[in-house]
Write an enzyme that holds these catalytic residues in place. Structure first.
Site, PDB file in Angstrom:
ATOM      1  N   ARG A 103       0.840  -1.183   0.000  1.00 37.83           N
ATOM      2  CA  ARG A 103       0.000   0.000   0.000  1.00 37.83           C
ATOM      3  C   ARG A 103       0.874   1.232   0.000  1.00 37.83           C
ATOM      4  NH1 ARG A 103      -4.743   0.680   4.315  1.00 37.83           N
ATOM      5  NH2 ARG A 103      -2.991   1.208   5.611  1.00 37.83           N
ATOM      6  N   THR A 107      -1.041   7.495  -0.903  1.00 37.46           N
ATOM      7  CA  THR A 107      -2.324   7.366  -1.621  1.00 37.46           C
ATOM      8  C   THR A 107      -3.185   6.230  -1.067  1.00 37.46           C
ATOM      9  OG1 THR A 107      -1.423   5.780  -3.194  1.00 37.46           O
ATOM     10  CG2 THR A 107      -1.164   8.111  -3.746  1.00 37.46           C
ATOM     11  N   ASP A 198       0.068  -2.993  12.311  1.00 42.43           N
ATOM     12  CA  ASP A 198       0.583  -3.405  11.001  1.00 42.43           C
ATOM     13  C   ASP A 198       0.917  -4.891  11.049  1.00 42.43           C
ATOM     14  OD1 ASP A 198       2.531  -4.011   8.891  1.00 42.43           O
ATOM     15  OD2 ASP A 198       2.376  -1.878   8.447  1.00 42.43           O
ATOM     16  N   ASP A 201       4.496  -5.986   9.866  1.00 44.22           N
ATOM     17  CA  ASP A 201       5.541  -5.631  10.838  1.00 44.22           C
ATOM     18  C   ASP A 201       5.486  -6.545  12.057  1.00 44.22           C
ATOM     19  OD1 ASP A 201       6.561  -3.633   9.277  1.00 44.22           O
ATOM     20  OD2 ASP A 201       5.584  -1.992  10.350  1.00 44.22           O
TER      21      ASP A 201
HETATM   22  C1  PRP Z   1      -1.228  -4.692   4.477  1.00 42.85           C
HETATM   23  C2  PRP Z   1      -2.086  -5.949   4.531  1.00 42.85           C
HETATM   24  C3  PRP Z   1      -2.864  -5.867   3.245  1.00 42.85           C
HETATM   25  C4  PRP Z   1      -3.068  -4.392   3.079  1.00 42.85           C
HETATM   26  C5  PRP Z   1      -4.465  -4.048   3.494  1.00 42.85           C
HETATM   27  O1  PRP Z   1      -0.149  -4.868   3.667  1.00 42.85           O
HETATM   28  O2  PRP Z   1      -1.335  -7.102   4.667  1.00 42.85           O
HETATM   29  O3  PRP Z   1      -2.187  -6.428   2.140  1.00 42.85           O
HETATM   30  O4  PRP Z   1      -2.145  -3.734   3.956  1.00 42.85           O
HETATM   31  O5  PRP Z   1      -4.737  -2.704   3.242  1.00 42.85           O
HETATM   32  P1  PRP Z   1      -5.786  -2.246   2.160  1.00 42.85           P
HETATM   33  O6  PRP Z   1      -7.008  -3.106   2.355  1.00 42.85           O
HETATM   34  O7  PRP Z   1      -6.032  -0.818   2.526  1.00 42.85           O
HETATM   35  O8  PRP Z   1      -5.184  -2.401   0.803  1.00 42.85           O
HETATM   36  P2  PRP Z   1       0.972  -3.726   3.508  1.00 42.85           P
HETATM   37  O9  PRP Z   1       0.656  -2.862   2.331  1.00 42.85           O
HETATM   38  O10 PRP Z   1       1.164  -3.029   4.824  1.00 42.85           O
HETATM   39  O11 PRP Z   1       2.248  -4.538   3.088  1.00 42.85           O
HETATM   40  P3  PRP Z   1       3.069  -5.662   3.890  1.00 42.85           P
HETATM   41  O12 PRP Z   1       2.198  -6.881   3.948  1.00 42.85           O
HETATM   42  O13 PRP Z   1       4.263  -5.840   3.036  1.00 42.85           O
HETATM   43  O14 PRP Z   1       3.390  -5.138   5.278  1.00 42.85           O
HETATM   44  N1  URA Z   2      -2.557  -3.017   6.953  1.00 41.57           N
HETATM   45  C1  URA Z   2      -2.242  -3.455   8.194  1.00 41.57           C
HETATM   46  O1  URA Z   2      -1.282  -4.222   8.359  1.00 41.57           O
HETATM   47  N2  URA Z   2      -3.001  -3.044   9.218  1.00 41.57           N
HETATM   48  C2  URA Z   2      -4.049  -2.221   9.062  1.00 41.57           C
HETATM   49  O2  URA Z   2      -4.721  -1.884  10.067  1.00 41.57           O
HETATM   50  C3  URA Z   2      -4.357  -1.777   7.768  1.00 41.57           C
HETATM   51  C4  URA Z   2      -3.606  -2.196   6.725  1.00 41.57           C
END
Ligand code: PRP
Ligand code: URA
Length: 207
Positions: A103, A107, A198, A201
């Site tokens: 994400r 944006t 997150d 993380d």
């Molecule tokens: C997180 C999560 C989803 C996304 C959800 O991933 O694992 O893929 O955010 O958010 P959305 O519904 O608003 O798209 P992130 O982009 O943080 O990446 P990561 O898994 O690499 O930490």
């Molecule tokens: N991605 C995450 O990991 N946590 C949230 O709450 C939203 C998006």
């Protein structure tokens, strides 16, 4: 709003432990795997069976086995990786594809960086990602799979926000959504409230 909330007491208990800020990565990963197994058991309830002739030590009989091609599991990188082993514990012969999306922090739109899928013909797929926030990432992942010809897709998440459910219902009304918890809302940064922070993380111990 079309979503199945899998609120078995064991799942609710474990989600609460995952939400707690003092829960460390080791426990967080283990709980995610356990919840994935509990949810996966129900999500695979509609797998089709076929007869198979076998012999027990006593006699011949007709048993049941899962028919057709093995399921495809697709984690959305990175956090979805935390749900793969739980599904493989249930279905060791499942094929695993990967979709890389993150994400954009400004944006909140998903940015694709990787897609590698197994042979898709006649195969049903389950996309796994712990968080369904704005729904942008999951919707983009579903679109990627559909562009490659995949017809039967389920989406399995741990914690969802109503906005994310609405986006999937609108963009992909054919995709069934399964979640362990439906939370209240998103904050101004697109994080689920109360959520669990997150997920990526917390699984991988990054900041
Ligand atoms: C997180 C999560 C989803 C996304 C959800 O991933 O694992 O893929 O955010 O958010 P959305 O519904 O608003 O798209 P992130 O982009 O943080 O990446 P990561 O898994 O690499 O930490
Ligand atoms: N991605 C995450 O990991 N946590 C949230 O709450 C939203 C998006």
């Amino acid at each position: 709003m079309q979503v199945q909330i899998m609120d078995h007491p064991l799942i609710q208990h474990k989600v609460t432990l995952m939400r707690m800020k003092e829960t460390g990565s080791k426990d967080f990963r283990e709980l995610l795997e356990e919840i994935t197994m509990l949810m996966g058991y129900e999500i695979t309830r509609d797998l089709t069976l076929e007869d198979v002739a076998i012999e027990t030590p006593i006699t011949k009989m007709t048993g049941k086995q899962i028919s057709g091609k093995k399921l495809g599991i697709v984690p959305v990188l990175r956090a979805g990786l935390g749900m793969v082993q739980g599904m493989l514990n249930l279905i060791p012969t499942a094929k695993v594809g990967h979709v890389g999306l993150y994400r954009d922090p400004e944006t909140l739109k998903p940015v694709e960086y990787y897609c590698k899928l197994p042979d898709v013909e006649d195969r049903d797929f389950i996309i796994v990602d712990p968080m369904l926030a704005t729904g942008g990432s999951a919707s983009a992942a579903i679109t990627l799979l559909k562009e490659r010809g995949i017809k039967h897709i389920k989406l399995m998440c741990l914690v969802a926000a109503p906005a994310g459910i609405d986006v999937i219902n609108t963009d992909h009304p054919d995709v069934k959504i399964f979640v362990a918890a439906l939370d209240e809302k998103l904050d101004e940064h697109g994080y689920i409230v109360p959520g669990l922070g997150d997920a990526g993380d917390r699984i991988f111990g990054t900041k």
